[in-house]
Design an enzyme around this catalytic site. Sequence first.
Site, PDB file in Angstrom:
ATOM      1  N   ASN A  93      45.550 -24.007 -63.177  1.00 43.14           N
ATOM      2  CA  ASN A  93      46.724 -24.383 -62.376  1.00 43.14           C
ATOM      3  C   ASN A  93      47.976 -23.925 -63.120  1.00 43.14           C
ATOM      4  O   ASN A  93      47.965 -23.809 -64.343  1.00 43.14           O
ATOM      5  CB  ASN A  93      46.775 -25.911 -62.214  1.00 43.14           C
ATOM      6  CG  ASN A  93      48.001 -26.376 -61.432  1.00 43.14           C
ATOM      7  OD1 ASN A  93      48.367 -25.773 -60.417  1.00 43.14           O
ATOM      8  ND2 ASN A  93      48.658 -27.435 -61.896  1.00 43.14           N
ATOM      9  N   HIS A 129      51.853 -25.220 -63.558  1.00 45.31           N
ATOM     10  CA  HIS A 129      52.707 -26.373 -63.296  1.00 45.31           C
ATOM     11  C   HIS A 129      54.119 -26.056 -63.800  1.00 45.31           C
ATOM     12  O   HIS A 129      54.276 -25.563 -64.913  1.00 45.31           O
ATOM     13  CB  HIS A 129      52.145 -27.607 -64.010  1.00 45.31           C
ATOM     14  CG  HIS A 129      53.005 -28.815 -63.837  1.00 45.31           C
ATOM     15  ND1 HIS A 129      52.987 -29.559 -62.678  1.00 45.31           N
ATOM     16  CD2 HIS A 129      53.927 -29.380 -64.645  1.00 45.31           C
ATOM     17  CE1 HIS A 129      53.876 -30.548 -62.794  1.00 45.31           C
ATOM     18  NE2 HIS A 129      54.447 -30.463 -63.974  1.00 45.31           N
ATOM     19  N   SER A 177      53.703 -24.117 -67.309  1.00 42.61           N
ATOM     20  CA  SER A 177      52.476 -24.193 -68.109  1.00 42.61           C
ATOM     21  C   SER A 177      51.265 -23.810 -67.271  1.00 42.61           C
ATOM     22  O   SER A 177      51.099 -24.303 -66.158  1.00 42.61           O
ATOM     23  CB  SER A 177      52.249 -25.633 -68.598  1.00 42.61           C
ATOM     24  OG  SER A 177      53.367 -26.120 -69.305  1.00 42.61           O
ATOM     25  N   ASP A 205      47.659 -33.040 -64.115  1.00 42.91           N
ATOM     26  CA  ASP A 205      48.523 -32.265 -65.011  1.00 42.91           C
ATOM     27  C   ASP A 205      48.249 -32.520 -66.490  1.00 42.91           C
ATOM     28  O   ASP A 205      49.159 -32.404 -67.324  1.00 42.91           O
ATOM     29  CB  ASP A 205      50.005 -32.541 -64.710  1.00 42.91           C
ATOM     30  CG  ASP A 205      50.405 -32.130 -63.298  1.00 42.91           C
ATOM     31  OD1 ASP A 205      49.784 -31.191 -62.765  1.00 42.91           O
ATOM     32  OD2 ASP A 205      51.317 -32.742 -62.733  1.00 42.91           O
ATOM     33  N   GLN A 254      59.251 -16.398 -64.605  1.00 44.51           N
ATOM     34  CA  GLN A 254      58.367 -16.427 -65.781  1.00 44.51           C
ATOM     35  C   GLN A 254      56.924 -16.745 -65.381  1.00 44.51           C
ATOM     36  O   GLN A 254      55.984 -16.248 -65.993  1.00 44.51           O
ATOM     37  CB  GLN A 254      58.872 -17.459 -66.797  1.00 44.51           C
ATOM     38  CG  GLN A 254      60.257 -17.141 -67.353  1.00 44.51           C
ATOM     39  CD  GLN A 254      60.281 -15.815 -68.085  1.00 44.51           C
ATOM     40  OE1 GLN A 254      59.493 -15.584 -68.989  1.00 44.51           O
ATOM     41  NE2 GLN A 254      61.162 -14.905 -67.667  1.00 44.51           N
ATOM     42  N   GLU A 255      56.774 -17.600 -64.368  1.00 46.21           N
ATOM     43  CA  GLU A 255      55.417 -17.911 -63.883  1.00 46.21           C
ATOM     44  C   GLU A 255      54.703 -16.623 -63.479  1.00 46.21           C
ATOM     45  O   GLU A 255      53.514 -16.445 -63.730  1.00 46.21           O
ATOM     46  CB  GLU A 255      55.471 -18.868 -62.676  1.00 46.21           C
ATOM     47  CG  GLU A 255      55.964 -20.260 -63.010  1.00 46.21           C
ATOM     48  CD  GLU A 255      55.911 -21.210 -61.811  1.00 46.21           C
ATOM     49  OE1 GLU A 255      55.065 -21.019 -60.910  1.00 46.21           O
ATOM     50  OE2 GLU A 255      56.722 -22.152 -61.772  1.00 46.21           O
TER      51      GLU A 255
END
Length: 223
Positions: free
Chosen positions: A109, A111, A138, A147, A175-176
């Site tokens: 995932n 987050h 993250s 999470d 950035q993701e």
Amino acid sequence: MATKSIVILISGSGTNLQAIIDAVKQGRIKAKIAAVISNRADAKGLERARRADINAVVIEQNTYHNRVDYDTALISEIDKYHPDLIVLAGFMRILSDKFVHHYQHKVLNIHPSLLPEFKGLHTHRRVLESCQSIHGASVHFLSNELDSGPVVLQAEVPVMPNDTEATLAARVLQQEHIIYPMAIAWFIDGRLEVKGNHILLDKLTLHRPARWKSDRLILSNAP
Ligand code: NHR
Ligand code: GAR
């Protein structure tokens, strides 16, 4: 070696999905995206999948009575593809223990916070309200506590004095789109392992998550 396959779950605009599609096309992720599954029929990401000739499937939540029934339907759809990895990309539904156990150590995932800070929803707003100077995103493995699964890779961004929720979210999202394909490639290349609550990268224990900061990767395996 047989081509590995990935199933991606989305709920919304799918910009992370797009970054992953692009990384597959460019050969940075050596896998096939077998299907994209959305819990919402109106997710814009479905259109991105169709445009890339990927199976786009909707499993609407309204038709199921409870979480376990929904997750059972999700599992039987996902299992058709025998994926090596399941990727949550802006998937906004909490998954039951049944789902987590069925795919243990096979679900990633992303987050929008520097976990373990700011678990849960509305992270950008909460970061601004509590006057943080850094924020980020993250990539972590799923566990049955929300999470809280082991974190693989984080990206750090500054919080600027004039930031709004929208400007901050956009900086994090950018950035993701870098770190998610990077972490997925590590997994597909067999470089990632989960041992208990920590991560091995190339057989080395990461005592802290890998960090992407100012366009550089920082690895610290000092305890
Ligand atoms: N499932 C498990 N078991 N563990 C995690 O860590 C999960 C998960 C499912 C999704 C993504 C997540 C995030 O990155 C995620 C992590 C949705 C909610 C939520 O409260 C919370 C966290 C995350 C995703 N969803 C509401 C629900 O009742 C619905 C909210 C909405 O539809 O807007 O499912 O933060
Ligand atoms: C991303 O910022 C992702 O981190 C976040 O939603 C956005 C999805 O964008 N995920 C969550 O908040 C999960 N609770 P996208 O649909 O454009 O990839």
